[in-house]
Design a protein around this motif. Structure first.
Motif, PDB file in Angstrom:
ATOM      1  N   MET A   1       9.020 -43.000   8.846  1.00 49.43           N
ATOM      2  CA  MET A   1      10.169 -43.819   9.207  1.00 49.43           C
ATOM      3  C   MET A   1      10.442 -43.706  10.701  1.00 49.43           C
ATOM      4  SD  MET A   1      13.576 -41.648   8.080  1.00 49.43           S
ATOM      5  CE  MET A   1      14.486 -43.141   8.373  1.00 49.43           C
ATOM      6  N   ASP A   2      11.254 -44.597  11.203  1.00 47.37           N
ATOM      7  CA  ASP A   2      11.642 -44.467  12.607  1.00 47.37           C
ATOM      8  C   ASP A   2      13.127 -44.726  12.768  1.00 47.37           C
ATOM      9  OD1 ASP A   2      11.104 -47.256  12.107  1.00 47.37           O
ATOM     10  OD2 ASP A   2      11.413 -47.546  14.240  1.00 47.37           O
ATOM     11  N   LYS A   3      13.719 -44.079  13.771  1.00 46.82           N
ATOM     12  CA  LYS A   3      15.139 -44.248  14.055  1.00 46.82           C
ATOM     13  C   LYS A   3      15.305 -44.426  15.550  1.00 46.82           C
ATOM     14  CE  LYS A   3      17.589 -41.647  10.507  1.00 46.82           C
ATOM     15  NZ  LYS A   3      18.196 -42.398   9.587  1.00 46.82           N
ATOM     16  N   LYS A   4      16.211 -45.348  15.911  1.00 48.10           N
ATOM     17  CA  LYS A   4      16.531 -45.527  17.326  1.00 48.10           C
ATOM     18  C   LYS A   4      17.862 -44.843  17.609  1.00 48.10           C
ATOM     19  CE  LYS A   4      13.964 -49.765  17.645  1.00 48.10           C
ATOM     20  NZ  LYS A   4      14.035 -50.912  16.766  1.00 48.10           N
ATOM     21  N   LEU A   5      17.856 -44.076  18.691  1.00 46.54           N
ATOM     22  CA  LEU A   5      19.027 -43.267  19.021  1.00 46.54           C
ATOM     23  C   LEU A   5      19.416 -43.468  20.477  1.00 46.54           C
ATOM     24  CD1 LEU A   5      17.588 -39.841  17.763  1.00 46.54           C
ATOM     25  CD2 LEU A   5      19.051 -41.351  16.438  1.00 46.54           C
ATOM     26  N   VAL A   6      20.710 -43.358  20.754  1.00 48.52           N
ATOM     27  CA  VAL A   6      21.163 -43.243  22.149  1.00 48.52           C
ATOM     28  C   VAL A   6      21.615 -41.800  22.335  1.00 48.52           C
ATOM     29  CG1 VAL A   6      22.757 -44.060  23.923  1.00 48.52           C
ATOM     30  CG2 VAL A   6      21.966 -45.637  22.167  1.00 48.52           C
ATOM     31  N   LEU A   7      20.998 -41.102  23.288  1.00 49.88           N
ATOM     32  CA  LEU A   7      21.336 -39.705  23.555  1.00 49.88           C
ATOM     33  C   LEU A   7      22.053 -39.612  24.885  1.00 49.88           C
ATOM     34  CD1 LEU A   7      17.884 -38.055  22.663  1.00 49.88           C
ATOM     35  CD2 LEU A   7      19.767 -38.638  21.129  1.00 49.88           C
ATOM     36  N   ASN A   8      23.203 -38.950  24.882  1.00 43.78           N
ATOM     37  CA  ASN A   8      23.928 -38.714  26.137  1.00 43.78           C
ATOM     38  C   ASN A   8      23.906 -37.230  26.439  1.00 43.78           C
ATOM     39  OD1 ASN A   8      25.084 -41.333  27.054  1.00 43.78           O
ATOM     40  ND2 ASN A   8      25.778 -41.329  24.933  1.00 43.78           N
ATOM     41  N   PHE A   9      23.301 -36.890  27.585  1.00 43.53           N
ATOM     42  CA  PHE A   9      23.141 -35.490  27.973  1.00 43.53           C
ATOM     43  C   PHE A   9      24.208 -35.103  28.997  1.00 43.53           C
ATOM     44  CE2 PHE A   9      19.035 -36.969  26.692  1.00 43.53           C
ATOM     45  CZ  PHE A   9      18.437 -35.893  26.045  1.00 43.53           C
ATOM     46  N   PRO A  10      24.922 -33.987  28.783  1.00 43.88           N
ATOM     47  CA  PRO A  10      25.836 -33.511  29.826  1.00 43.88           C
ATOM     48  C   PRO A  10      25.028 -33.033  31.043  1.00 43.88           C
ATOM     49  CG  PRO A  10      25.672 -31.901  28.049  1.00 43.88           C
ATOM     50  CD  PRO A  10      24.875 -33.105  27.611  1.00 43.88           C
ATOM     51  N   PRO A  11      25.664 -32.939  32.234  1.00 38.18           N
ATOM     52  CA  PRO A  11      24.921 -32.548  33.446  1.00 38.18           C
ATOM     53  C   PRO A  11      24.122 -31.260  33.285  1.00 38.18           C
ATOM     54  CG  PRO A  11      27.133 -33.264  34.027  1.00 38.18           C
ATOM     55  CD  PRO A  11      27.075 -33.255  32.515  1.00 38.18           C
ATOM     56  N   SER A  12      24.636 -30.300  32.497  1.00 34.80           N
ATOM     57  CA  SER A  12      23.942 -29.004  32.353  1.00 34.80           C
ATOM     58  C   SER A  12      22.599 -29.137  31.632  1.00 34.80           C
ATOM     59  CB  SER A  12      24.833 -28.021  31.594  1.00 34.80           C
ATOM     60  OG  SER A  12      25.125 -28.568  30.318  1.00 34.80           O
ATOM     61  N   LEU A  13      22.388 -30.242  30.919  1.00 36.19           N
ATOM     62  CA  LEU A  13      21.148 -30.389  30.139  1.00 36.19           C
ATOM     63  C   LEU A  13      20.181 -31.410  30.713  1.00 36.19           C
ATOM     64  CD1 LEU A  13      22.554 -30.436  26.473  1.00 36.19           C
ATOM     65  CD2 LEU A  13      21.455 -28.538  27.638  1.00 36.19           C
ATOM     66  N   VAL A  14      20.619 -32.126  31.782  1.00 35.07           N
ATOM     67  CA  VAL A  14      19.818 -33.255  32.277  1.00 35.07           C
ATOM     68  C   VAL A  14      18.402 -32.832  32.684  1.00 35.07           C
ATOM     69  CG1 VAL A  14      19.626 -34.819  34.262  1.00 35.07           C
ATOM     70  CG2 VAL A  14      21.685 -34.832  32.877  1.00 35.07           C
ATOM     71  N   ASP A  15      18.251 -31.633  33.278  1.00 31.64           N
ATOM     72  CA  ASP A  15      16.918 -31.253  33.761  1.00 31.64           C
ATOM     73  C   ASP A  15      16.159 -30.342  32.779  1.00 31.64           C
ATOM     74  OD1 ASP A  15      18.573 -29.136  34.056  1.00 31.64           O
ATOM     75  OD2 ASP A  15      17.953 -28.622  36.099  1.00 31.64           O
ATOM     76  N   LYS A  16      16.615 -30.268  31.539  1.00 29.01           N
ATOM     77  CA  LYS A  16      15.932 -29.405  30.553  1.00 29.01           C
ATOM     78  C   LYS A  16      14.880 -30.224  29.770  1.00 29.01           C
ATOM     79  CE  LYS A  16      18.628 -25.716  31.118  1.00 29.01           C
ATOM     80  NZ  LYS A  16      19.376 -26.165  32.287  1.00 29.01           N
ATOM     81  N   PRO A  17      13.749 -29.565  29.410  1.00 28.72           N
ATOM     82  CA  PRO A  17      12.663 -30.295  28.711  1.00 28.72           C
ATOM     83  C   PRO A  17      12.917 -30.460  27.213  1.00 28.72           C
ATOM     84  CG  PRO A  17      12.006 -28.035  29.077  1.00 28.72           C
ATOM     85  CD  PRO A  17      13.407 -28.154  29.643  1.00 28.72           C
ATOM     86  N   ILE A  18      14.056 -31.076  26.892  1.00 30.01           N
ATOM     87  CA  ILE A  18      14.485 -31.136  25.491  1.00 30.01           C
ATOM     88  C   ILE A  18      13.568 -32.022  24.638  1.00 30.01           C
ATOM     89  CG2 ILE A  18      16.369 -31.977  24.016  1.00 30.01           C
ATOM     90  CD1 ILE A  18      18.264 -30.934  26.215  1.00 30.01           C
ATOM     91  N   ILE A  19      13.119 -33.120  25.201  1.00 30.40           N
ATOM     92  CA  ILE A  19      12.308 -34.042  24.397  1.00 30.40           C
ATOM     93  C   ILE A  19      10.942 -33.425  24.066  1.00 30.40           C
ATOM     94  CG2 ILE A  19      11.297 -36.365  24.305  1.00 30.40           C
ATOM     95  CD1 ILE A  19      14.415 -36.171  24.116  1.00 30.40           C
ATOM     96  N   SER A  20      10.357 -32.690  25.013  1.00 30.86           N
ATOM     97  CA  SER A  20       9.071 -32.054  24.688  1.00 30.86           C
ATOM     98  C   SER A  20       9.258 -30.977  23.615  1.00 30.86           C
ATOM     99  CB  SER A  20       8.389 -31.500  25.935  1.00 30.86           C
ATOM    100  OG  SER A  20       9.202 -30.540  26.525  1.00 30.86           O
ATOM    101  N   CYS A  21      10.442 -30.327  23.584  1.00 29.63           N
ATOM    102  CA  CYS A  21      10.743 -29.369  22.505  1.00 29.63           C
ATOM    103  C   CYS A  21      10.789 -30.087  21.170  1.00 29.63           C
ATOM    104  CB  CYS A  21      12.095 -28.694  22.717  1.00 29.63           C
ATOM    105  SG  CYS A  21      12.069 -27.502  24.026  1.00 29.63           S
ATOM    106  N   LEU A  22      11.372 -31.292  21.149  1.00 26.91           N
ATOM    107  CA  LEU A  22      11.454 -32.059  19.895  1.00 26.91           C
ATOM    108  C   LEU A  22      10.060 -32.326  19.337  1.00 26.91           C
ATOM    109  CD1 LEU A  22      13.990 -35.010  20.213  1.00 26.91           C
ATOM    110  CD2 LEU A  22      14.256 -32.834  19.042  1.00 26.91           C
ATOM    111  N   VAL A  23       9.139 -32.665  20.235  1.00 25.95           N
ATOM    112  CA  VAL A  23       7.775 -32.978  19.816  1.00 25.95           C
ATOM    113  C   VAL A  23       7.112 -31.713  19.262  1.00 25.95           C
ATOM    114  CG1 VAL A  23       5.524 -33.786  20.601  1.00 25.95           C
ATOM    115  CG2 VAL A  23       7.605 -34.836  21.491  1.00 25.95           C
ATOM    116  N   LYS A  24       7.280 -30.596  19.975  1.00 24.12           N
ATOM    117  CA  LYS A  24       6.641 -29.343  19.562  1.00 24.12           C
ATOM    118  C   LYS A  24       7.239 -28.788  18.272  1.00 24.12           C
ATOM    119  CE  LYS A  24       5.823 -27.384  23.892  1.00 24.12           C
ATOM    120  NZ  LYS A  24       6.391 -26.389  24.777  1.00 24.12           N
ATOM    121  N   GLU A  25       8.571 -28.722  18.215  1.00 24.51           N
ATOM    122  CA  GLU A  25       9.248 -28.085  17.073  1.00 24.51           C
ATOM    123  C   GLU A  25       9.224 -28.938  15.809  1.00 24.51           C
ATOM    124  OE1 GLU A  25      10.750 -25.018  17.111  1.00 24.51           O
ATOM    125  OE2 GLU A  25      10.005 -24.770  19.155  1.00 24.51           O
ATOM    126  N   PHE A  26       9.321 -30.260  15.990  1.00 32.60           N
ATOM    127  CA  PHE A  26       9.504 -31.124  14.811  1.00 32.60           C
ATOM    128  C   PHE A  26       8.322 -32.061  14.561  1.00 32.60           C
ATOM    129  CE2 PHE A  26      13.678 -29.864  16.303  1.00 32.60           C
ATOM    130  CZ  PHE A  26      14.279 -29.434  15.131  1.00 32.60           C
TER     131      PHE A  26
END
Ligand code: SF4
Ligand code: SF4
Length: 134
Positions: free
Chosen positions: A1-26
């Motif tokens: 399945m696929d889902k479309k999302l709008v993600l809003n990141f606070p300034p403290s998270l803008v430079d973190k590699p969160i999306i690559s973590c999503l790929v690795k972890e999930f």
């Protein structure tokens, strides 16, 4: 399945590699439809996630726990033609190419089939010509 999302990141998270973590972890595939950082340094990402439903649910929970605001795109957007002044402000904001200028008439048109209901044009439009139907 696929889902479309709008993600809003606070300034403290803008430079973190969160999306690559999503790929690795999930183990999810993703497609970035639009990404930008506001002058207040908040980040917005319009993202399509593909994979098993429970993994997508887990990924959304992970994002929320980190402090990312997550909105699902499950609404419909419409243009109220009478309110539109053809100012074109919405066109460069649209990540899906759903808003476009007819070069012959200089009228701004909306192709609903392309719209991913991200809601970005609702904020960009000065006359509230783009509306959500829930
Ligand atoms: S909601 Fe607006 S900005 Fe987003 S895809 Fe649809 S027309 Fe484009
Ligand atoms: S921003 Fe609003 S008024 Fe301007 S062209 Fe787009 S829909 Fe029309």
């Amino acid at each position: 399945m696929d889902k479309k999302l709008v993600l809003n990141f606070p300034p403290s998270l803008v430079d973190k590699p969160i999306i690559s973590c999503l790929v690795k972890e999930f183990g999810l595939d993703f497609n970035i439809l639009k990404a930008y950082v506001t002058p207040e340094e908040e980040g917005t990402l319009v993202l399509e996630l593909k994979g098993e439903e429970e993994k997508i649910t887990g990924a959304i929970a992970y994002l929320k726990q980190l402090g990312v605001k997550v909105e699902l795109l499950s609404k419909e957007v419409e243009m109220v033609r009478e309110r539109c002044t053809d100012c074109t402000a919405c066109i460069p904001q649209c990540p899906a190419g759903a808003l476009w200028l007819d070069q012959a008439t200089y009228q701004v048109n909306f192709t609903s089939e392309k719209c991913i209901a991200c809601g970005i044009c609702l904020k960009a439009c000065p006359t509230k010509a783009m509306v959500l139907r829930i």
